[in-house]
Write a protein that holds these residues in place. Structure first.
Motif, PDB file in Angstrom:
ATOM      1  N   THR A  14       0.806  -1.231   0.000  1.00  0.00           N
ATOM      2  CA  THR A  14       0.000   0.000   0.000  1.00  0.00           C
ATOM      3  C   THR A  14       0.836   1.277   0.000  1.00  0.00           C
ATOM      4  N   SER A  15       2.092   1.196  -0.393  1.00  0.00           N
ATOM      5  CA  SER A  15       2.933   2.395  -0.439  1.00  0.00           C
ATOM      6  C   SER A  15       2.827   3.130  -1.770  1.00  0.00           C
ATOM      7  N   GLN A  16       2.603   2.379  -2.847  1.00  0.00           N
ATOM      8  CA  GLN A  16       2.597   3.011  -4.169  1.00  0.00           C
ATOM      9  C   GLN A  16       1.869   2.123  -5.166  1.00  0.00           C
ATOM     10  N   PHE A  17       1.487   2.741  -6.274  1.00  0.00           N
ATOM     11  CA  PHE A  17       1.084   1.994  -7.456  1.00  0.00           C
ATOM     12  C   PHE A  17       2.288   2.023  -8.381  1.00  0.00           C
ATOM     13  N   ALA A  18       2.587   0.903  -9.007  1.00  0.00           N
ATOM     14  CA  ALA A  18       3.718   0.819  -9.937  1.00  0.00           C
ATOM     15  C   ALA A  18       3.575  -0.451 -10.755  1.00  0.00           C
ATOM     16  N   GLY A  19       4.376  -0.536 -11.799  1.00  0.00           N
ATOM     17  CA  GLY A  19       4.459  -1.772 -12.560  1.00  0.00           C
ATOM     18  C   GLY A  19       5.383  -2.737 -11.844  1.00  0.00           C
ATOM     19  N   ASP A  20       5.286  -4.008 -12.198  1.00  0.00           N
ATOM     20  CA  ASP A  20       6.217  -4.989 -11.662  1.00  0.00           C
ATOM     21  C   ASP A  20       7.620  -4.633 -12.143  1.00  0.00           C
ATOM     22  N   MET A  21       8.629  -4.912 -11.310  1.00  0.00           N
ATOM     23  CA  MET A  21       9.992  -4.481 -11.622  1.00  0.00           C
ATOM     24  C   MET A  21      10.979  -5.629 -11.506  1.00  0.00           C
ATOM     25  N   GLY A  22      11.852  -5.750 -12.500  1.00  0.00           N
ATOM     26  CA  GLY A  22      12.912  -6.748 -12.458  1.00  0.00           C
ATOM     27  C   GLY A  22      13.926  -6.374 -11.392  1.00  0.00           C
ATOM     28  N   ALA A  23      14.410  -7.388 -10.661  1.00  0.00           N
ATOM     29  CA  ALA A  23      15.348  -7.121  -9.572  1.00  0.00           C
ATOM     30  C   ALA A  23      16.279  -8.310  -9.383  1.00  0.00           C
ATOM     31  N   ARG A  24      17.391  -8.033  -8.700  1.00  0.00           N
ATOM     32  CA  ARG A  24      18.342  -9.083  -8.350  1.00  0.00           C
ATOM     33  C   ARG A  24      18.712  -8.931  -6.892  1.00  0.00           C
ATOM     34  N   PHE A  25      18.692 -10.052  -6.182  1.00  0.00           N
ATOM     35  CA  PHE A  25      19.144 -10.122  -4.799  1.00  0.00           C
ATOM     36  C   PHE A  25      20.234 -11.173  -4.780  1.00  0.00           C
ATOM     37  N   VAL A  79      15.859 -18.474   4.098  1.00  0.00           N
ATOM     38  CA  VAL A  79      15.826 -17.079   4.536  1.00  0.00           C
ATOM     39  C   VAL A  79      16.818 -16.270   3.705  1.00  0.00           C
ATOM     40  N   LEU A  80      16.332 -15.173   3.123  1.00  0.00           N
ATOM     41  CA  LEU A  80      17.176 -14.274   2.335  1.00  0.00           C
ATOM     42  C   LEU A  80      17.563 -13.024   3.116  1.00  0.00           C
ATOM     43  N   ALA A  81      16.639 -12.536   3.946  1.00  0.00           N
ATOM     44  CA  ALA A  81      16.899 -11.310   4.719  1.00  0.00           C
ATOM     45  C   ALA A  81      16.071 -11.356   5.993  1.00  0.00           C
ATOM     46  N   ASN A  82      16.573 -10.718   7.031  1.00  0.00           N
ATOM     47  CA  ASN A  82      15.874 -10.705   8.325  1.00  0.00           C
ATOM     48  C   ASN A  82      14.582  -9.908   8.296  1.00  0.00           C
ATOM     49  N   ASN A  83      14.500  -8.914   7.403  1.00  0.00           N
ATOM     50  CA  ASN A  83      13.283  -8.115   7.306  1.00  0.00           C
ATOM     51  C   ASN A  83      13.157  -7.532   5.909  1.00  0.00           C
ATOM     52  N   LEU A  84      11.989  -7.007   5.618  1.00  0.00           N
ATOM     53  CA  LEU A  84      11.681  -6.515   4.278  1.00  0.00           C
ATOM     54  C   LEU A  84      12.468  -5.270   3.910  1.00  0.00           C
ATOM     55  N   ALA A  85      12.677  -4.366   4.844  1.00  0.00           N
ATOM     56  CA  ALA A  85      13.438  -3.148   4.539  1.00  0.00           C
ATOM     57  C   ALA A  85      14.861  -3.506   4.109  1.00  0.00           C
ATOM     58  N   ASP A  86      15.519  -4.404   4.856  1.00  0.00           N
ATOM     59  CA  ASP A  86      16.875  -4.824   4.479  1.00  0.00           C
ATOM     60  C   ASP A  86      16.885  -5.457   3.092  1.00  0.00           C
ATOM     61  N   PHE A  87      15.908  -6.303   2.824  1.00  0.00           N
ATOM     62  CA  PHE A  87      15.805  -6.959   1.520  1.00  0.00           C
ATOM     63  C   PHE A  87      15.684  -5.928   0.404  1.00  0.00           C
ATOM     64  N   LEU A  88      14.742  -4.990   0.546  1.00  0.00           N
ATOM     65  CA  LEU A  88      14.521  -3.983  -0.488  1.00  0.00           C
ATOM     66  C   LEU A  88      15.741  -3.096  -0.686  1.00  0.00           C
ATOM     67  N   ASN A  89      16.429  -2.773   0.406  1.00  0.00           N
ATOM     68  CA  ASN A  89      17.616  -1.925   0.298  1.00  0.00           C
ATOM     69  C   ASN A  89      18.760  -2.613  -0.437  1.00  0.00           C
ATOM     70  N   GLN A  90      18.775  -3.945  -0.434  1.00  0.00           N
ATOM     71  CA  GLN A  90      19.839  -4.682  -1.112  1.00  0.00           C
ATOM     72  C   GLN A  90      19.495  -5.048  -2.564  1.00  0.00           C
ATOM     73  N   LEU A  91      18.248  -4.868  -2.961  1.00  0.00           N
ATOM     74  CA  LEU A  91      17.849  -5.201  -4.327  1.00  0.00           C
ATOM     75  C   LEU A  91      18.548  -4.303  -5.348  1.00  0.00           C
ATOM     76  N   GLN A  92      18.940  -4.932  -6.452  1.00  0.00           N
ATOM     77  CA  GLN A  92      19.506  -4.199  -7.579  1.00  0.00           C
ATOM     78  C   GLN A  92      18.530  -4.295  -8.748  1.00  0.00           C
ATOM     79  N   PRO A  93      18.319  -3.194  -9.481  1.00  0.00           N
ATOM     80  CA  PRO A  93      17.387  -3.245 -10.612  1.00  0.00           C
ATOM     81  C   PRO A  93      17.917  -4.093 -11.763  1.00  0.00           C
ATOM     82  N   VAL A  94      17.001  -4.774 -12.438  1.00  0.00           N
ATOM     83  CA  VAL A  94      17.307  -5.519 -13.659  1.00  0.00           C
ATOM     84  C   VAL A  94      16.366  -4.985 -14.731  1.00  0.00           C
ATOM     85  N   VAL A  95      16.944  -4.387 -15.742  1.00  0.00           N
ATOM     86  CA  VAL A  95      16.148  -3.797 -16.824  1.00  0.00           C
ATOM     87  C   VAL A  95      16.125  -4.735 -17.996  1.00  0.00           C
TER      88      VAL A  95
END
Length: 181
Positions: A82-93, A165-181
């Motif tokens: 519920t933070s934003q409307f957006a398209g799906d986005m490619g990412a790398r963790f 387990v990839l990350a302890n919490n969602l904020a840490d996970f999102l902060n480590q994501l890299q965009p994939v275009v």
């Protein structure tokens, strides 16, 4: 924590849009969203829509899921969806490439909630702890989810107990994501 997650999601979205713009000279485009109304659409060009994230305008909760499943949903799930409307986005963790799922519009947010309820019903039937998917992987059986009990971000194989387990919490996970275009 909800503000941290919203900020982390906005940060990743900005990195994604900037990477798209740097690589392609335009804002993100998607053929899948042609003809699907959204406040995100800037224009339609050559069989694709050009989009930018927009503020979430629907009621900022997932009470429908809570009522349907008789559970309390992690605030992180609410913040993510519920933070934003957006398209799906490619990412790398790390070495894991995924499609980060987003709500495209208020109508799409309703569809997402229905899909999440279906996911939770299946988990309940299989006696698995509840998770909320936030990204898809190339394999249709694997998803990235948020564990509703621990708040950890996990990679799980649908319908099984396989969870990593990839990350302890969602904020840490999102902060480590890299965009994939």
């Amino acid at each position: 924590m909800e503000k941290e997650i919203a900020a982390a999601l906005k940060g990743f979205t900005t990195r994604y849009c900037d990477a798209w713009h740097d690589q392609k000279g335009t804002w993100p485009q998607s053929e899948e969203y042609v003809g699907v109304p959204s406040p995100c659409i800037i224009s339609t060009c050559g069989g694709a829509v050009i989009w930018q994230p927009q503020p979430f305008t629907a009621e900022q909760n997932v009470k429908g899921i809570e009522r349907a499943m008789d559970i309390v949903v992690q605030p992180a799930v609410t913040a993510f969806y519920t933070s934003q409307f957006a398209g799906d986005m490619g990412a790398r963790f790390g070495n894991c490439t995924m499609m980060l799922l987003q709500s495209w519009s208020e109508t799409d947010f309703q569809r997402v909630q229905e899909n999440l309820i279906g996911h939770l019903v299946t988990q309940k039937r299989l006696k698995l702890s509840p998770t909320f998917f936030i990204a898809t992987l190339d394999s249709e059986l694997d998803v990235i989810s948020l564990c509703n009990l621990s708040g950890e971000v996990i990679r799980e194989t649908l319908g099984t107990r396989q969870r990593e387990v990839l990350a302890n919490n969602l904020a840490d996970f999102l902060n480590q994501l890299q965009p994939v275009v």
